[in-house]
Design a protein around this motif. Sequence first.
Motif, short mmCIF file in Angstrom:
data_model
loop_
_atom_site.label_atom_id
_atom_site.label_comp_id
_atom_site.label_asym_id
_atom_site.label_seq_id
_atom_site.Cartn_x
_atom_site.Cartn_y
_atom_site.Cartn_z
N PHE A 93 -116.17 -28.79 -0.39
CA PHE A 93 -115.86 -29.27 0.96
C PHE A 93 -114.46 -28.78 1.31
N LYS A 94 -114.33 -28.17 2.46
CA LYS A 94 -113.03 -27.66 2.89
C LYS A 94 -112.46 -28.57 3.98
N ARG A 95 -111.25 -29.07 3.72
CA ARG A 95 -110.58 -29.98 4.65
C ARG A 95 -109.17 -29.45 4.91
N PHE A 96 -108.54 -29.95 5.96
CA PHE A 96 -107.18 -29.53 6.30
C PHE A 96 -106.28 -30.74 6.37
N LYS A 97 -105.03 -30.53 5.96
CA LYS A 97 -104.02 -31.58 6.01
C LYS A 97 -102.84 -31.05 6.81
N PRO A 98 -102.33 -31.83 7.76
CA PRO A 98 -101.19 -31.36 8.55
C PRO A 98 -99.95 -31.13 7.68
N ARG A 99 -99.24 -30.07 7.96
CA ARG A 99 -98.02 -29.73 7.24
C ARG A 99 -96.87 -29.59 8.24
N ALA A 100 -95.72 -29.26 7.72
CA ALA A 100 -94.51 -29.19 8.53
C ALA A 100 -94.60 -28.11 9.60
N ARG A 101 -93.95 -28.35 10.73
CA ARG A 101 -93.79 -27.40 11.83
C ARG A 101 -95.13 -26.95 12.40
N GLY A 102 -96.08 -27.87 12.48
CA GLY A 102 -97.34 -27.58 13.16
C GLY A 102 -98.34 -26.77 12.37
N SER A 103 -98.09 -26.52 11.11
CA SER A 103 -99.05 -25.74 10.33
C SER A 103 -100.03 -26.68 9.63
N ALA A 104 -101.01 -26.11 8.97
CA ALA A 104 -102.01 -26.89 8.25
C ALA A 104 -102.22 -26.29 6.87
N GLY A 105 -102.39 -27.17 5.90
CA GLY A 105 -102.65 -26.73 4.54
C GLY A 105 -104.08 -27.08 4.15
N GLY A 106 -104.73 -26.16 3.48
CA GLY A 106 -106.12 -26.38 3.10
C GLY A 106 -106.26 -27.26 1.87
N ILE A 107 -107.31 -28.07 1.86
CA ILE A 107 -107.64 -28.90 0.71
C ILE A 107 -109.07 -28.58 0.32
N LEU A 108 -109.31 -28.35 -0.97
CA LEU A 108 -110.65 -28.08 -1.47
C LEU A 108 -111.15 -29.30 -2.24
N LYS A 109 -112.22 -29.91 -1.75
CA LYS A 109 -112.82 -31.05 -2.43
C LYS A 109 -114.04 -30.53 -3.18
N ARG A 110 -113.90 -30.40 -4.47
CA ARG A 110 -114.92 -29.74 -5.28
C ARG A 110 -116.01 -30.71 -5.71
N THR A 111 -117.22 -30.16 -5.88
CA THR A 111 -118.35 -30.93 -6.41
C THR A 111 -118.91 -30.19 -7.61
N SER A 112 -119.74 -30.89 -8.37
CA SER A 112 -120.29 -30.25 -9.57
C SER A 112 -121.72 -30.70 -9.81
#
Length: 128
Positions: free
Chosen positions: A82-101
């Motif tokens: 699952f690919k999610r985004f988290k807000p970061r500094a100065r209006g950018s976004a950082g990706g988060i990978l929620k893995r499954t198995s």
Amino acid sequence: MEVKSTTKFVRLSPKKARDVAREIQGLPVSAALDILAFTPKKAAFLINKTLKTAIADAENNFALDVDNLYIKEAVIGAGPTFKRFKPRARGSAGGILKRTSHIFITLAETPEAEEKPKRVHVSKKVEA
């Protein structure tokens, strides 16, 4: 006779689950259940559920004796991420990978002790 059991789309990273799966590979079922019961990880709980399902299948569907079973394979495969985004500094976004198995467990009957053929001693004759 081999019995296979799977649990798919588990919300746990495969890397974390593989540590627990390596501990039980090749062990008799009773020893594996003891190890999983006292391992304080989420992966141990989920692998324990899958192992109990495989044991129940072996006992009810294939009429195998539980005392003669061992874990032939315990494989953890990667499921969809699952690919999610988290807000970061100065209006950018950082990706988060929620893995499954996916958890795959294969049980097999212990190989019976094969009788070794007796060695026959043959003396060599030396002719002079």
